[in-house]
Scaffold this active site. Structure first.
Site, PDB file in Angstrom:
ATOM      1  N   GLY A  54       0.830  -1.188   0.000  1.00  0.00           N
ATOM      2  CA  GLY A  54       0.000   0.000   0.000  1.00  0.00           C
ATOM      3  C   GLY A  54       0.869   1.243   0.000  1.00  0.00           C
ATOM      4  CB  SER A  55       0.516   4.629  -1.366  1.00  0.00           C
ATOM      5  OG  SER A  55       0.953   4.241  -2.636  1.00  0.00           O
ATOM      6  N   GLY A  56       1.400   5.336   1.359  1.00  0.00           N
ATOM      7  CA  GLY A  56       1.219   5.967   2.660  1.00  0.00           C
ATOM      8  C   GLY A  56       2.358   5.642   3.624  1.00  0.00           C
ATOM      9  CG  HIS A  57       3.481   2.212   4.232  1.00  0.00           C
ATOM     10  ND1 HIS A  57       2.757   2.392   5.379  1.00  0.00           N
ATOM     11  CD2 HIS A  57       2.825   1.269   3.509  1.00  0.00           C
ATOM     12  CE1 HIS A  57       1.707   1.575   5.361  1.00  0.00           C
ATOM     13  NE2 HIS A  57       1.725   0.891   4.232  1.00  0.00           N
ATOM     14  CG  ASP A 110       0.644  -6.178   0.541  1.00  0.00           C
ATOM     15  OD1 ASP A 110       0.987  -5.282  -0.238  1.00  0.00           O
ATOM     16  OD2 ASP A 110       0.029  -5.950   1.604  1.00  0.00           O
ATOM     17  CG  HIS A 219      -1.481  -0.998   6.686  1.00  0.00           C
ATOM     18  ND1 HIS A 219      -0.778  -2.099   7.101  1.00  0.00           N
ATOM     19  CD2 HIS A 219      -1.079  -0.736   5.426  1.00  0.00           C
ATOM     20  CE1 HIS A 219       0.005  -2.504   6.117  1.00  0.00           C
ATOM     21  NE2 HIS A 219      -0.142  -1.699   5.095  1.00  0.00           N
TER      22      HIS A 219
END
Ligand SMILES: Nc1ncnc2c1ncn2[C@@H]1O[C@H](COP(=O)(O)OP(=O)(O)O)[C@@H](O)[C@H]1O
Ligand SMILES: Nc1ncnc2c1ncn2[C@@H]1O[C@H](COP(=O)(O)OP(=O)(O)O)[C@@H](O)[C@H]1O
Ligand SMILES: [Mg+2]
Ligand SMILES: [Mg+2]
Ligand SMILES: [Mg+2]
Ligand SMILES: [Mg+2]
Lengths: 331, 211, 331, 211
Positions: A54-57, A110, A219
């Site tokens: 996921g993005s946001g990391h 994932d 997350h």
């Protein structure tokens, strides 16, 4: 929501475009698959390393693509595994005669996306192996869950494997090396505040003014337990106890220590945590030989931090000290 | 359902898509309680594409149509839901292969195939606090209603009622799959977003089911 | 207050101690004067570069001490100029036969502390010159204020002067070079949220959920005006217009572009700002030759960003591309 | 004031120090309105050291004592206040050089010297919205009361009243010095923290002044 954002649905593509514009000589952006790749990949002499999650990391993983680290990242939307399609197309575009290595964090979404993408890419003739990262000690390895989560420790796996790939190591050697680094790496994180996904526009969870979440997931998943807010030293001691006793790290061990900010915590505070962790490790006879203080794997704008230890040997130190050229840099 | 050349199959798919898009925020908020909040976003972005490409799907027969939809879902929905829902649509397609229309027993077979696909892909069983916990009982209820000789609207409404009550009951369960499972006992007390989504979809179907 | 902190009064010393512990081979911490200095300073061959200012702007300045940048930093408490004593003692400890250069941001408190410290140190035989940084276009240069404020542009001044000092340039040459860089550097910042000084424990000012502060100071001082919250592109355009027209930067200019996070904004958002700024500059015929996306001069945990432009020439590019070895690093 | 070998000089310094420490939060909050919020913290940390070293200051005469205090303030208070307040104490010391006690006119001369020191160091004039805007009128009032033959308590109380009212009036002014000045017209409407601090100190003196 106090964020720099235009259309929340374009948050990830606009960010990726910015990264590519800032690194025109080294990185290429392929909007169709959220793909950021080295301009010089795939190479016949190098296994291609791909990470998706996921993005946001950020900086993980779009901003650690470059010589000596990843060949490509295909991030999903914020906190969502990339769609299978991205995995498939990225694997095909990065296909090298030496093979493609999928480095993934251990989450259901994932794993499914990468499993399916791998199967389909293999059917088209791409050679693929998988490396799982699962360094988070917050979540017990039980029969119910799919096991530990992968968090900030992925930096160390990617750095060491990336250095070896750059030297031309073959894919089995990279898997061995990556599994070894993962096996001596442990992390636990905690949150002082929640984070706000751009598309949601409100905090993911509520934390009272006098509460903190120990063992939070990257997350924003809840962690081990919610506790009363404590001072910096108490927090470090609790994280350290969980991490040290897990492997366990022992008197006489040489370690790398990472204090990773979760996105909303300024670096000054991270150094306060570092000072305490260093001293407590020394008191246990564990020697900090390398340190990493800053943001490596974040949760959007969450205030909080994670603490990672890696048990060092010569092979790992070599990989960690090798040069790399990625978007995240000071000059 | 007169707008749909393939009749109920198309109607059901379209209702699922519209429901997913309309409930983005609701589903996301449910997932934020003990999950990571992306469930509504993931479904909405994927089914938006289904709606966008709606007129272009190959409608040779129900199986072909469902297979095309499955590809969009699998390849474009992120998170865990892409693989799970994509697999469900794919398996449903297989269950209706070479049939030109769907009768009651075929519908039940398709739903069973979908559930089994989800269970396999997600390594999940009943009681693990997933969408299966409302989808499977709702399917059972449809089978029961068909056995009783109920008409379409009655059958779908009964399925919706069961889906809703079983979805609510997931609050009592501890999550054993997906991101929620990391929280262990703390997942008890809140409903499973996937199970609720199934109930909301059945309710939308019941509200508009014609024959 | 959601911060990693033990005793708020020990916030700065504990942070500085952490920095020194993380860099034992290169940095020394002198607690009496909040001093972080290179272990190899002063050197007979090099002018010593000292920067002092309030803390809370990390990595500026304690974390940019090292080869090629500062010889020492003597930060004050959070947002407070260092006491005169620190300036005096730091100047004496760093006294080099080639002289000591004070690099200071243009604020009343800092100027007074450095003026008095300089006078006293000179009386003890230390040769000192001063370099003022005042790159902030938010505040007009009026007869009332002491002029523009010094903000994120100080990174560029220190980087270029630091590179020259490392080469052995004499103090007048460093002053010339620093003044030149400062004269072609302009910055404007804006805040999405306030920040919370540890000793205060509550936000420094109130910003409504739908408000932002354009032209905010790095100590949380109010800026040009409070506006309705806007999207990322609108914010970039407004900052850019203020900065570009101030020098002005013109069609055909080569520039360095910095998007500096103020402490609470994740790097993903900064790249969204970068992408827009890059494209808008290109549209004006201004070419971005170097870029800096990350945190350089922060305001504790404030969500917000500043945009800096530097007009480049060969001399400045040389200084910017020279190597440096500071606490802030990726590996 | 019997505890203080140097009498009123010591009593005044001690009251200033105690007031600064006691009002850390109040002064900081005032500075946060249009400044940077550090005023209370800076004063408190510096005067804490004055209190810590209290017994060790050289008390040969008032000038020596004040000079020693000034060194602590100047060298250890950060922000703008260290240099300003340090200069004020230093100039007051100079104004009482070689006197063993302080009478009314000497006190006025000391206060005038302190104000001039602040004005010079800060390049500030009356009306610039600084602590001068309450310190100077309060000094004028002390001089007037001495001219009227008022006793100590009356004089100090009158000074406090003037300091308070002039401090409140700084709200009408636009800041021309210090961090507040960057805000231009937006500084109008809030009082100057330094001017209020002077008022609070005079009030503390008035509350306890004995003779
Ligand atoms: N392994 C699994 N098997 C079956 N269903 C699952 C599994 N994991 C999650 N689910 C279902 O998916 C929903 C969450 O979907 P989503 O938020 O997209 O995935 P993620 O947990 O990766 O964020 C849950 O509410 C549950 O119903
Ligand atoms: N140049 C100056 N001359 C005189 N007084 C000043 C000046 N600048 C600030 N002050 C006074 O100091 C007070 C603020 O002190 P402080 O917060 O310590 O300084 P800073 O403005 O550097 O944060 C103001 O309220 C004002 O009374
Ligand atoms: Mg997810
Ligand atoms: Mg989810
Ligand atoms: Mg200040
Ligand atoms: Mg102030």
């Amino acid at each position: 929501m106090k964020k720099f954002v235009n259309d929340p649905n374009q948050f990830v593509p606009e960010m990726l475009k910015g990264v590519a514009l800032a690194n025109p000589d080294t990185l290429r952006y392929v909007p169709e698959y959220n793909l950021i790749m080295r301009v010089d990949a795939p190479s016949d002499d190098r296994v291609s390393l791909i990470q998706g999650s996921g993005s946001g990391h950020e900086p993980a993983h779009a901003m650690i693509v470059g010589k000596g680290m990843l060949d490509a990242a295909c991030p999903g939307d914020v906190f969502s595994a990339p769609p299978m399609d991205y995995v498939l197309e990225t694997s095909k575009m990065l296909a090298s005669p030496k093979g493609v290595l999928h480095i993934i964090n251990n989450y259901t979404g994932d794993r499914m996306a990468f499993d399916m993408g791998k199967e389909l890419a293999e059917a088209e003739g791409v050679q693929i192996k998988t490396l799982l990262v699962d360094d988070d000690v917050a979540v017990a390895d039980s029969t119910y869950t799919i096991g530990r989560r992968g968090v900030a420790g992925n930096f160390f796996v990617i750095k060491v494997v990336g250095a070896a790939a750059e030297q031309g190591a073959d894919i089995d050697e990279l898997v061995r090396l990556g599994e070894k680094v993962n096996s001596v790496t442990r992390t636990m994180g905690m949150a002082l505040t929640s984070c706000t996904p751009p598309a949601k526009g409100t905090p993911l969870f509520d934390l009272g003014a006098d509460e903190m979440e120990m063992g939070v997931g990257i997350h924003g998943e809840p962690g081990r337990r919610r506790e009363k807010l404590a001072d910096a030293n108490t927090i470090v001691d609790e994280l350290l106890e969980a991490v040290v006793t897990d492997l366990p790290y022992e008197k006489g061990d040489d370690v790398a220590l990472m204090i990773n900010g979760l996105g909303g915590t300024p670096i000054g505070e991270l150094y306060i945590l570092y000072g305490r962790a260093f001293e407590q490790l020394e008191a246990r006879g564990i020697h900090v030989r390398r340190n990493y203080v800053g943001e490596y794997c974040t949760s959007l704008d969450m205030a909080g931090a994670s603490l990672t230890l890696v048990k060092l040997d010569d092979e790992i130190v070599n990989g960690l000290s090798a040069p790399a050229d990625i978007a995240i840099r000071t000059f | 359902m007169t707008d749909y050349p393939l009749g109920q199959v198309e109607f059901v798919v379209r209702t699922i898509a519209d429901t997913a898009v309309a409930n983005e925020k609701y589903f996301g908020d449910l997932d934020a309680v003990v999950g990571d909040g992306d469930f509504g976003y993931s479904l909405a972005r994927g089914f938006e594409l289904v709606i966008r490409d709606w007129d272009d799907f190959d409608r040779t027969d129900p199986a072909t149509f469902l297979r095309k939809v499955a590809v969009v879902i699998t390849s474009r929905i992120g998170g865990t839901s892409g693989p799970l829902w994509g697999t469900a649509f794919l398996r449903a397609a297989t269950a209706v292969t070479s049939k030109s229309a769907v009768d009651g027993p075929t519908a039940v077979a398709m739903l069973r195939a979908a559930s089994e696909g989800i269970a396999t892909r997600g390594n999940a069983s009943l009681g693990d606090k997933t969408l299966l916990d409302s989808l499977v009982p709702a399917t059972d209820e449809i089978e029961r209603q068909i056995g009783l000789g109920s008409d379409g609207p009655t059958t779908v409404r009964a399925a919706a009622t069961v889906a809703r009550s079983t979805a609510e009951e997931t609050a009592k369960l501890q999550a054993r799959r997906g991101r929620q499972s990391y929280t262990g006992e703390r997942s008890i007390g809140s409903v499973d977003p996937g199970a609720v989504a199934v109930a909301v979809i059945f309710e939308a179907l019941a509200d508009t089911w014609a024959v």
